[in-house]
Design a protein around this motif. Structure first.
Motif: not given
Length: 306
Positions: A1-2, A107-108, A184-185, A187-191, A282
């Protein structure tokens, strides 16, 4: 996770949750609000106060003059620079805000190559005013029929933008969109998205926030902006609350009508935000009853983000 994203409709508790979460995780806040970027526009944009920031660094707030335009492409550049700096400091970047397009583009990675050329844009805008929208749309159609088919000739900003991008890059804006969607995205993110369990509770908070803006002096904030020479047509002044207050100041309607208009537009905006974020599978939704339970929501986010 970033990084972690805290979003949701207006008045849903994002500011308080973001600051408390940053305190718990040794993080820093990167704002994702298209109107909080502007200087001198504090009340109507509900910027966090010094007390609400809890001593946490908040980036991309109050750094653009209200006379200037600010684009999603610039936001992606600026926010990415902030995030990379936060990560380099071994802190947790926490994106907080309700401007869905900003969050999605960040994010994209979309928009990195589309900053544009201000001088060229002004020249194209002058040409549009001289030859007319239909002629400019036909010019666009010669090299980008896809964009020409989906745009109306009266949409000056988007027609000019599409021509501008082709003139700068040699690629159509349609091609740029396809290429960036295939990437690809970044950043990896938890939203996480916050809202009320019952829609009427959210709307009640929206209405109460508008009442507080009026009592805090929104009228005088708008008068100050006009007195300093900010045009009522500026992008910043199209924010909800500002354009309605301009109408009141110009005598187009009374204060009660202005207040009703601001509340109505704020509720409509909250509804659009809910629709935008519900498109994504997500996103973890965290709801509250009657009023945001900030501590509980922070606990849920920490648990889910592990």
């Amino acid at each position: 996770m970033d990084l972690i994203v805290i979003t949701g409709p207006t008045a849903s508790g994002k500011t308080a949750v973001g600051a408390l979460l940053a305190q718990a995780l040794s993080g820093e806040i990167v704002s994702a609000d298209s109107m909080q970027v502007y200087q001198y526009m504090d009340i109507g944009t509900a910027k966090p106060t010094v007390g609400e920031m809890l001593g946490i660094p908040h980036h991309l707030i109050s750094f653009v003059a209200p006379q200037k335009d600010y684009s999603v492409a610039r936001y992606v550049e600026d926010a990415s620079e902030c995030i990379d700096g936060i990560l380099a400091r071994n802190k947790v970047p926490i994106i907080v805000g309700g401007t869905g397009l900003y969050i999605e583009s960040l994010l994209s990675g979309r928009g990195f190559s589309l900053r544009g050329d201000e001088d060229l844009r002004r020249s194209l805008e002058v040409e549009y005013d001289i030859v007319g929208g239909k002629a400019m749309l036909e010019r666009l159609r010669q090299f980008d029929p896809l964009s020409a088919d989906r745009l109306h000739f009266n949409d000056k900003r988007r027609v000019v933008r599409a021509i501008e991008i082709f003139e700068i890059t040699g690629k159509t804006i349609s091609q740029h969109d396809l290429e960036t969607k295939a990437l690809p995205p970044r950043y990896n993110a938890r939203k996480f998205a916050l809202t009320a369990t019952v829609r009427s509770d959210l709307y009640a908070r929206v209405n109460a926030r508008v009442d507080k803006m009026i009592s805090d002096g929104l009228e005088y904030e708008v008068r100050f902006l006009l007195d300093m020479g900010v045009s009522a047509l500026a992008t910043s002044m199209q924010a909800i609350g500002y354009k309605e207050m301009v109408g009141f100041i110009r005598g187009e309607f009374d204060m009660i009508q202005a207040l009703d208009k601001i509340k109505m537009e704020s509720r409509r905006y909250a509804k659009r935000q809910l629709s935008w974020f519900r498109r994504y599978e997500d996103i973890k939704w965290i709801t509250w009853e009657s009023a945001p339970d900030v501590s509980r929501m922070v606990e849920v986010i920490i648990r889910e983000a592990q």
